[in-house]
Design a protein around this motif. Structure first.
Motif, short mmCIF file in Angstrom:
data_model
loop_
_atom_site.label_atom_id
_atom_site.label_comp_id
_atom_site.label_asym_id
_atom_site.label_seq_id
_atom_site.Cartn_x
_atom_site.Cartn_y
_atom_site.Cartn_z
N LYS A 310 41.63 34.79 36.22
CA LYS A 310 40.68 35.24 37.25
C LYS A 310 40.52 36.75 37.22
O LYS A 310 39.40 37.27 37.29
CB LYS A 310 41.16 34.78 38.63
N LEU A 384 38.43 29.16 39.53
CA LEU A 384 38.16 29.94 38.33
C LEU A 384 36.66 29.94 37.99
O LEU A 384 36.10 30.96 37.59
CB LEU A 384 38.97 29.38 37.16
N VAL A 387 34.64 32.69 39.88
CA VAL A 387 35.00 34.10 39.79
C VAL A 387 33.83 34.96 39.30
O VAL A 387 33.56 36.03 39.86
CB VAL A 387 36.22 34.30 38.87
#
Length: 412
Positions: A310, A384, A387
């Protein structure tokens, strides 16, 4: 003017809700305002939790607590390169119902006799920092003393006898530090730890290290801990020192409400005596789950790799922003947005559905509230796959602010 009682003061997230309550975001909400971990549950750990509810019908067995304490000791010794003989599990470790419980009760547990006699105490804490430090001090009517990261860094440049002129260290009774720090991500160096331990021993105040973010970092730069620093300087009994740890961030298990405090035996005895009456006992389910979590390191490594992915995406998109800095530890980005943070948060939420926290909501003193007025704290706890969307939204919002004239609480 009457001082507001801590229980009447809005918690930072509640204050943010008030700020955003009349805004209808243009898209679905991604909440990065609170540090709730977002990592996969480890089913191997969960499999150790007793089946059914029968365990809830009994008080926890002493044997379960003993096994957990031994597991915690083994983890501590491996993590911080300590000898197993250096920690007495009965005398130097106490299980907590999460780190928040330990932090909040620390002043009253350690200074109960003094408080009963009406003696004043002073509690020092990071500024900005976790709101529970301030609330724990105010709960017992203690004087609050704020310590900034810049002051900690300045200590390294001064000899021990010169540090007394830097601040009123002799007035402090209890000092909280947080490393890795919430919200800045700063990690204390060995020299900084050494300075604080020396000051604590010289002036006889208690140094309490909140290390709940200790296992979230970029490999291989694992943060140094208080106990490890004590070992380096020969404070083998951890005199005047306590460290608090939790499974909330390390293992992504905030709902388990499990942590511990370790350190100076005479201080642990006071905490144990208070908790016998304060009484937040962990159930057999919590004890078994905690034992499994502290015994397993693979899920922690996996979680750390997820956070690293991330941060890699955030760095890719925000790295060119002069204000962006990868934290040394923890999962927060402490970001100067170039304008009033509340206005920035409103813009980011309205246009992109992303919630972040104004930095001054975490400040204690008026001086620091003013200094961090342009900062926001971003908890990197989105999925994720989200992000890139979040990083792009933040980057566009910073660019918008840099090309706008900020007037009061509005962007002209």
């Amino acid at each position: 003017m009457k001082t507001m009682h801590f229980a009447e003061r809005l918690y930072p997230q509640a204050k943010l809700e008030n700020l955003l309550c009349e805004i209808r975001p243009a898209r679905g909400v991604i909440d990065l305002s609170i540090g709730e971990p977002n990592v996969p549950l480890n089913h191997e750990i969960l499999s150790h939790i007793p089946d059914g509810f029968e365990a809830l019908a009994r008080y926890p067995k002493e044997s379960l607590q003993q096994t957990l304490l031994e597991t915690i000791r083994d983890w501590l010794c491996k993590r911080y390169s300590l000898d197993t003989s250096s920690i007495d599990v009965q005398a130097q470790i106490t299980v907590l119902a999460g780190s928040r419980e330990g932090i909040f009760m620390m002043p009253i547990a350690l200074f109960n006799r003094e408080l009963q006699q009406g003696l004043p105490i002073t509690v020092a804490m990071p500024d900005p920092g976790y709101p529970i430090y301030q609330a724990s001090a105010e709960n017992v009517g203690a004087k609050v003393c704020c310590i900034t990261q810049a002051q900690i860094e300045q200590l390294e440049k001064l000899a021990l006898n010169e540090r007394d002129t830097f601040s009123e260290w002799s007035d402090i009774d209890l000092m909280f530090v947080c490393s890795p720090n919430n919200p800045t991500g700063e990690v204390l160096t060995l020299q900084q730890w050494t300075c604080l331990i020396e000051l604590a021993n010289k002036h006889q105040f208690i140094l309490v290290a909140d290390e709940c973010y200790s296992e979230i970092y970029s490999e291989p730069f694992k943060p140094l801990g208080l106990l490890e620093a004590c070992k380096h300087i020969g404070n083998n009994n951890f005199e005047n020192c306590l460290a608090i740890h939790s499974l909330s961030k390390r293992s992504g298990l905030p709902g388990l409400r499990s942590g511990f405090v370790v350190g100076d035996a005479k201080l642990i005895k006071l905490i144990q005596g208070y908790r016998n009456y304060h009484g937040v006992s962990l159930s057999p389910i919590q004890l078994k789950g905690s034992e499994a979590a502290w015994a397993d390191e693979q899920h922690v490594t996996t979680n750390r790799a997820i956070y690293q992915e991330k941060f890699d995406v955030f760095t890719k998109h925000l790295g060119e922003c002069s204000a962006y800095q990868l934290p040394h530890g923890g999962f927060y980005i402490w970001l100067d947005v170039g304008g009033d943070s509340e206005t920035f948060c409103q813009h980011l939420y309205q246009n992109y559905g992303v919630k972040v926290l104004p930095g001054h909501y975490l400040a204690v003193s008026d001086k620091v509230k003013s200094e961090v007025r342009q900062y926001v704290r971003v908890a990197v706890v989105c999925h994720l796959g989200e992000v890139e969307q979040v990083a792009t939204a933040i980057k566009k919002s910073i660019a918008f602010f840099s090309h706008s004239n900020v007037v009061g609480d509005h962007v002209a």
